[in-house]
Design a protein around this motif. Structure first.
Motif, PDB file in Angstrom:
ATOM      1  N   VAL A 210       0.532  -1.195   0.213  1.00  0.00           N
ATOM      2  CA  VAL A 210       0.228   0.248  -0.056  1.00  0.00           C
ATOM      3  C   VAL A 210       0.860   1.367  -0.488  1.00  0.00           C
ATOM      4  CG1 VAL A 210      -1.684   1.066   1.485  1.00  0.00           C
ATOM      5  CG2 VAL A 210      -1.302  -1.268   1.503  1.00  0.00           C
ATOM      6  N   ASP A 211       0.951   1.982  -1.018  1.00  0.00           N
ATOM      7  CA  ASP A 211       1.656   3.284  -1.336  1.00  0.00           C
ATOM      8  C   ASP A 211       1.256   4.008  -2.174  1.00  0.00           C
ATOM      9  OD1 ASP A 211       3.811   4.769  -1.053  1.00  0.00           O
ATOM     10  OD2 ASP A 211       5.135   3.276  -0.762  1.00  0.00           O
ATOM     11  N   PRO A 212       1.356   5.040  -1.982  1.00  0.00           N
ATOM     12  CA  PRO A 212       1.139   6.514  -3.036  1.00  0.00           C
ATOM     13  C   PRO A 212       1.704   6.220  -4.702  1.00  0.00           C
ATOM     14  CG  PRO A 212       0.826   7.257  -0.998  1.00  0.00           C
ATOM     15  CD  PRO A 212       1.610   6.034  -1.043  1.00  0.00           C
ATOM     16  N   ARG A 213       2.800   5.784  -4.453  1.00  0.00           N
ATOM     17  CA  ARG A 213       4.206   5.972  -5.341  1.00  0.00           C
ATOM     18  C   ARG A 213       4.255   4.684  -5.664  1.00  0.00           C
ATOM     19  NH1 ARG A 213      10.104   8.096  -2.834  1.00  0.00           N
ATOM     20  NH2 ARG A 213       8.828   6.892  -1.617  1.00  0.00           N
ATOM     21  N   ARG A 214       4.520   3.827  -6.746  1.00  0.00           N
ATOM     22  CA  ARG A 214       4.983   2.719  -7.113  1.00  0.00           C
ATOM     23  C   ARG A 214       6.851   2.496  -7.239  1.00  0.00           C
ATOM     24  NH1 ARG A 214       2.650  -0.963 -11.749  1.00  0.00           N
ATOM     25  NH2 ARG A 214       3.313  -3.183 -11.259  1.00  0.00           N
ATOM     26  N   VAL A 215       7.025   2.412  -5.476  1.00  0.00           N
ATOM     27  CA  VAL A 215       8.938   2.383  -5.961  1.00  0.00           C
ATOM     28  C   VAL A 215       8.903   1.719  -4.810  1.00  0.00           C
ATOM     29  CG1 VAL A 215       8.765   5.202  -5.666  1.00  0.00           C
ATOM     30  CG2 VAL A 215       8.363   3.798  -3.847  1.00  0.00           C
ATOM     31  N   GLY A 216       9.970   0.700  -4.868  1.00  0.00           N
ATOM     32  CA  GLY A 216      10.565  -0.339  -4.057  1.00  0.00           C
ATOM     33  C   GLY A 216       9.884  -1.773  -4.449  1.00  0.00           C
ATOM     34  N   LEU A 217       9.333  -1.945  -3.215  1.00  0.00           N
ATOM     35  CA  LEU A 217       8.425  -2.949  -3.402  1.00  0.00           C
ATOM     36  C   LEU A 217       7.175  -3.377  -4.038  1.00  0.00           C
ATOM     37  CD1 LEU A 217       9.540  -4.340  -0.061  1.00  0.00           C
ATOM     38  CD2 LEU A 217       9.773  -5.807  -1.958  1.00  0.00           C
ATOM     39  N   ALA A 218       6.668  -2.121  -4.364  1.00  0.00           N
ATOM     40  CA  ALA A 218       5.488  -2.279  -5.359  1.00  0.00           C
ATOM     41  C   ALA A 218       5.741  -2.747  -6.571  1.00  0.00           C
ATOM     42  CB  ALA A 218       4.829  -0.529  -5.467  1.00  0.00           C
ATOM     43  N   ASN A 219       7.094  -3.081  -7.173  1.00  0.00           N
ATOM     44  CA  ASN A 219       7.208  -3.356  -8.272  1.00  0.00           C
ATOM     45  C   ASN A 219       7.199  -4.682  -8.393  1.00  0.00           C
ATOM     46  OD1 ASN A 219       8.098  -0.590 -10.520  1.00  0.00           O
ATOM     47  ND2 ASN A 219       9.301  -0.666  -8.456  1.00  0.00           N
ATOM     48  N   LYS A 220       7.247  -5.059  -7.021  1.00  0.00           N
ATOM     49  CA  LYS A 220       7.026  -6.497  -6.873  1.00  0.00           C
ATOM     50  C   LYS A 220       5.610  -7.060  -6.625  1.00  0.00           C
ATOM     51  CE  LYS A 220      11.989  -7.948  -5.854  1.00  0.00           C
ATOM     52  NZ  LYS A 220      12.769  -6.652  -6.776  1.00  0.00           N
ATOM     53  N   ALA A 221       4.847  -6.143  -5.800  1.00  0.00           N
ATOM     54  CA  ALA A 221       3.794  -6.386  -5.689  1.00  0.00           C
ATOM     55  C   ALA A 221       3.152  -7.577  -6.379  1.00  0.00           C
ATOM     56  CB  ALA A 221       3.092  -5.600  -4.710  1.00  0.00           C
ATOM     57  N   ASP A 222       1.973  -8.169  -5.361  1.00  0.00           N
ATOM     58  CA  ASP A 222       0.745  -9.186  -6.001  1.00  0.00           C
ATOM     59  C   ASP A 222      -0.364  -8.415  -6.821  1.00  0.00           C
ATOM     60  OD1 ASP A 222       1.731 -12.282  -6.873  1.00  0.00           O
ATOM     61  OD2 ASP A 222       2.326 -11.382  -4.723  1.00  0.00           O
ATOM     62  N   VAL A 223       0.453  -7.337  -5.099  1.00  0.00           N
ATOM     63  CA  VAL A 223      -1.702  -6.329  -5.730  1.00  0.00           C
ATOM     64  C   VAL A 223      -0.959  -5.282  -4.487  1.00  0.00           C
ATOM     65  CG1 VAL A 223      -3.259  -5.742  -4.281  1.00  0.00           C
ATOM     66  CG2 VAL A 223      -3.315  -8.182  -5.130  1.00  0.00           C
ATOM     67  N   TRP A 224      -1.194  -3.741  -5.830  1.00  0.00           N
ATOM     68  CA  TRP A 224       0.125  -2.679  -5.533  1.00  0.00           C
ATOM     69  C   TRP A 224      -1.745  -1.976  -5.452  1.00  0.00           C
ATOM     70  CZ3 TRP A 224       1.016   1.699  -9.022  1.00  0.00           C
ATOM     71  CH2 TRP A 224       1.529   2.287  -8.311  1.00  0.00           C
ATOM     72  N   LEU A 225      -1.821  -1.120  -4.301  1.00  0.00           N
ATOM     73  CA  LEU A 225      -3.020  -0.225  -3.959  1.00  0.00           C
ATOM     74  C   LEU A 225      -2.226   0.955  -3.543  1.00  0.00           C
ATOM     75  CD1 LEU A 225      -4.677  -2.630  -1.366  1.00  0.00           C
ATOM     76  CD2 LEU A 225      -5.289  -2.577  -3.959  1.00  0.00           C
ATOM     77  N   GLN A 226      -2.235   1.809  -4.448  1.00  0.00           N
ATOM     78  CA  GLN A 226      -2.145   2.712  -4.566  1.00  0.00           C
ATOM     79  C   GLN A 226      -3.279   4.153  -4.057  1.00  0.00           C
ATOM     80  OE1 GLN A 226      -1.227   4.659  -8.686  1.00  0.00           O
ATOM     81  NE2 GLN A 226       0.281   5.975  -8.442  1.00  0.00           N
ATOM     82  N   VAL A 227      -2.864   4.655  -3.233  1.00  0.00           N
ATOM     83  CA  VAL A 227      -4.058   5.422  -2.142  1.00  0.00           C
ATOM     84  C   VAL A 227      -3.708   6.361  -2.482  1.00  0.00           C
ATOM     85  CG1 VAL A 227      -4.788   3.710  -0.807  1.00  0.00           C
ATOM     86  CG2 VAL A 227      -2.794   4.869   0.371  1.00  0.00           C
ATOM     87  N   ARG A 228      -4.622   7.745  -1.693  1.00  0.00           N
ATOM     88  CA  ARG A 228      -3.894   9.034  -1.927  1.00  0.00           C
ATOM     89  C   ARG A 228      -3.903   8.897  -0.414  1.00  0.00           C
ATOM     90  NH1 ARG A 228      -9.497   9.815  -3.845  1.00  0.00           N
ATOM     91  NH2 ARG A 228      -9.049  10.015  -5.229  1.00  0.00           N
ATOM     92  N   PRO A 229      -2.718   9.909  -0.386  1.00  0.00           N
ATOM     93  CA  PRO A 229      -2.136   9.987   1.788  1.00  0.00           C
ATOM     94  C   PRO A 229      -2.568   9.871   2.278  1.00  0.00           C
ATOM     95  CG  PRO A 229      -0.686  11.358  -0.128  1.00  0.00           C
ATOM     96  CD  PRO A 229      -1.866  10.455  -0.917  1.00  0.00           C
ATOM     97  N   GLY A 230      -3.031  10.307   3.691  1.00  0.00           N
ATOM     98  CA  GLY A 230      -3.830   9.597   4.708  1.00  0.00           C
ATOM     99  C   GLY A 230      -5.286   9.194   4.522  1.00  0.00           C
ATOM    100  N   THR A 231      -5.430   8.745   3.776  1.00  0.00           N
ATOM    101  CA  THR A 231      -6.987   7.283   3.313  1.00  0.00           C
ATOM    102  C   THR A 231      -6.376   6.426   4.335  1.00  0.00           C
ATOM    103  OG1 THR A 231      -6.168   6.978   1.226  1.00  0.00           O
ATOM    104  CG2 THR A 231      -7.640   8.998   1.925  1.00  0.00           C
ATOM    105  N   ASP A 232      -5.673   5.940   4.342  1.00  0.00           N
ATOM    106  CA  ASP A 232      -5.341   4.543   4.556  1.00  0.00           C
ATOM    107  C   ASP A 232      -6.388   3.691   5.741  1.00  0.00           C
ATOM    108  OD1 ASP A 232      -2.529   4.260   3.941  1.00  0.00           O
ATOM    109  OD2 ASP A 232      -2.730   6.540   5.108  1.00  0.00           O
ATOM    110  N   GLY A 233      -6.951   4.742   7.149  1.00  0.00           N
ATOM    111  CA  GLY A 233      -7.914   4.159   7.959  1.00  0.00           C
ATOM    112  C   GLY A 233      -9.719   3.709   7.023  1.00  0.00           C
ATOM    113  N   ALA A 234      -9.272   4.345   5.749  1.00  0.00           N
ATOM    114  CA  ALA A 234     -10.041   4.013   5.241  1.00  0.00           C
ATOM    115  C   ALA A 234     -10.065   2.357   4.342  1.00  0.00           C
ATOM    116  CB  ALA A 234     -11.474   5.024   3.556  1.00  0.00           C
ATOM    117  N   LEU A 235      -9.061   2.324   3.908  1.00  0.00           N
ATOM    118  CA  LEU A 235      -8.807   1.459   3.314  1.00  0.00           C
ATOM    119  C   LEU A 235      -9.198  -0.008   4.289  1.00  0.00           C
ATOM    120  CD1 LEU A 235      -7.804  -0.506   0.906  1.00  0.00           C
ATOM    121  CD2 LEU A 235      -5.543   0.558   1.384  1.00  0.00           C
ATOM    122  N   ALA A 236      -8.124   0.582   5.005  1.00  0.00           N
ATOM    123  CA  ALA A 236      -8.191  -0.571   6.291  1.00  0.00           C
ATOM    124  C   ALA A 236      -9.752  -1.017   7.016  1.00  0.00           C
ATOM    125  CB  ALA A 236      -7.259  -0.417   7.387  1.00  0.00           C
TER     126      ALA A 236
END
Ligand code: SF4
Length: 565
Positions: A210-236
């Motif tokens: 879960v990361d707004p940016r496609r950096v580092g491990l996001a490139n290897k992820a089975d699922v990458w969730l590109q969330v807006r900063p500060g919206t993580d609680g809603a995702l959880a």
């Protein structure tokens, strides 16, 4: 231990002190004590990779911005130039000690505050326990820090208040079937973890990032969730909703190890207690659950951690309960209320709030439900928002539903070496602890656990004398003006202080307001004892001595030496 090389250079093994990861390193020094390089120590059981900051350490050693001599200011604090004047260590230490003792004698020890930098990005762990000892023996409860800016929502509100551990235990990546990386880029700042996650991925573990940016491990992820900063609680909450709806949670763990079965009163929103039922409030903390498929209630003794009888507990279903006061209330299990809150977060709603695609959110839930055990790591990417506390709690509740806490392959509290606690906590006394700035307003916040003062409470005490005046400050490496918001208020507070001593590696916007500026040695110039490793689990019980690579340049001294001086 240093080993000589054929070209008269020396290789000194130790660990990098630029952040709390403490990567094992080999530092090479030439015959003239010039630092040549810092490289990973691949012979160390946990050595393998270091980041750019660690590699750049030799550049920092004799950088032109380093503070090299004790100095005192000669110009007013409103002047843009402090007019630094060199002085001797004896003069500087006498000045500091004299002023602190004078303030303590006339206004009480609490009128002196201390401050410290972050252990996350400095070598403060070398110093922290000795600094705490100095403060406790001096008698002030007021030590500032950066806890309120990042670590508190994650480690205290998230992990401590959910699982009871002091901080979020590290992921047991080597045994995980699914790894969640949330709001962190270990490739940039925690290479040993990133390396292990990549290895786990190569052996077939699944990866959710879960990361707004496609950096580092996001490139290897089975699922990458590109969330807006500060919206993580809603995702959880959205993931909690899907997990509960699909039955993907660990119902036995939830019943056995969490408060999910406890009944909550509809009329007050509070947990139903044993005292509500029998009118005996002095018996201790007792909660009440309902037995599944029956009208029977069972009392949980929180002090002993046991239910009054063995029974399969209900996670849903309203119960009408007659109270000792003679009236009836409707109660429902915590789990049912959680499910009701989370039900507002359908994938389409979460997608609208977070920006992550709804089908990706569904796919993420499937990963969590189908690939167990799950371990997770989340960090500063999501804890520097105004809603960070509740977002962290939602993430940890999501994790509790999976039931992988303290299971191999989950997040596992590690062993810690048993060492004498030198912080002298008992020297302070509880009455003084209760006087810590901000403690009355936030009785479960940073002033209580772990016991640090926020910058804003410190500024208020200095500027307004509320709840009492703070007149002097001693700061080990903290750059309060840049770390905290409201820089102008911070500046006014630093200008107002009667006395301010700063111990620093380089001049900072904060140190410009100091009356005395002392030169700190870097980790390469002082020895330290590392008690326990942060990661991996196999290294958590290890103790490692780091010898100084070179003696301190100029008149720099280690923080610990300054504390003892
Ligand atoms: S992550 Fe970088 S700064 Fe931190 S200890 Fe390792 S090399 Fe040093």
């Amino acid at each position: 231990m240093g080993t000589m090389r054929g070209d008269a250079s020396r290789a000194v093994k130790g660990y990098c002190g630029f952040c709390a990861v403490h990567c094992p390193v080999v530092t090479t020094v030439d015959a003239g004590a010039r630092l040549l390089s810092v490289e990973p120590d691949r012979s160390h059981p946990h050595g393998g990779a270091i980041c750019a900051k660690g590699r750049a350490a030799p550049e920092f050693h004799d950088h032109r911005d380093r503070v090299n001599f004790p100095m005192r200011r000669t110009r007013p604090k409103t002047s843009p130039d402090p007019g630094w004047e060199r002085c001797s260590w004896d003069e500087a230490l006498d000045l500091i000690a004299g002023k602190l003792l004078e303030v303590r004698a006339s206004s009480g020890a609490h009128a002196v505050a201390f401050n410290k930098g972050t252990t996350g990005g400095t070598a403060l762990t070398d110093t922290e326990r000795w600094l705490q000892r100095l403060i406790n023996h001096f008698g002030t409860p007021n030590i500032g820090g950066t806890t309120h800016l990042c670590q508190w929502p994650r480690d205290t509100a998230g992990a401590h208040y959910t699982f009871g551990t002091p901080a979020l235990p590290m992921p047991d990546v080597a045994r995980s079937s699914c790894i969640v990386v949330w709001g962190s880029n270990p490739n940039g700042n925690f290479l040993s973890l990133a390396t292990d996650i990549a290895a786990a991925k190569a052996r077939g573990a699944r990866l959710l990032v879960v990361d707004p940016r496609r950096v580092g491990l996001a490139n290897k992820a089975d699922v990458w969730l590109q969330v807006r900063p500060g919206t993580d609680g809603a995702l959880a909450l959205g993931l909690i909703h899907l997990l509960i709806r699909a039955g993907g949670y660990d119902s036995e763990f939830v019943r056995e190890w969490t408060n999910a079965p406890f009944l909550v009163r509809d009329d007050t929103g509070m947990l139903l207690t044993g005292a509500d039922l029998d009118g005996a409030p002095g018996v201790g903390r007792r909660h009440v659950a309902a037995v599944e498929g029956s009208s029977e209630l069972v009392v949980y003794d929180a002090e002993r951690g046991v239910y009054a009888m063995d029974a399969r507990l209900a996670l849903s279903g309203a119960r009408t309960v007659r109270l000792a006061e003679g009236f009836e209330v409707t109660c429902r299990p915590v789990f049912q209320r959680l499910a009701a809150v989370a039900a507002d977060y359908e994938p389409a709603t979460v997608a609208r709030i977070t920006g992550a695609a709804a089908d990706r959110i569904v796919a993420a839930t499937r990963l969590l439900a189908e690939h167990r055990p799950v371990s997770h790591y989340f960090h500063n990417g999501l804890v520097q928002h105004t809603n960070a506390t509740q977002a962290s709690r939602a993430i940890e509740i999501l994790y509790a539903l999976l039931g992988d806490f303290d299971r191999p392959g989950g997040n596992v509290p590690g062993p810690a070496p048993k060492v004498e606690d030198v912080s002298a906590r008992s020297a302070l006394g509880q009455a003084m602890e209760l006087r810590r700035l901000g403690r009355a307003e936030r009785p479960i916040g940073p002033p209580a656990t772990p016991g640090t003062v926020t910058a804003y409470d410190l500024y208020r005490a200095i500027l307004d004398g509320e709840p009492y005046p703070v007149r002097a400050l001693v700061s080990f490496g903290a750059n309060a003006l840049l770390a905290n918001g409201d820089t102008l208020q911070g500046r006014r507070a630093l200008e107002r202080l009667e006395f301010f001593a700063q111990i620093e590696l380089v001049e900072t916007p904060t140190s410009r307001f100091a009356d005395v500026l002392l030169p700190a040695a870097s980790w390469m110039e002082c020895s330290a004892l590392k008690v326990g490793n942060r990661y991996p689990i196999e290294a958590m019980a290890h103790i490692q001595l780091r010898e100084a690579v070179v003696p301190p340049l100029y008149e720099r001294r280690s923080d610990v030496a300054i504390i003892f001086d």
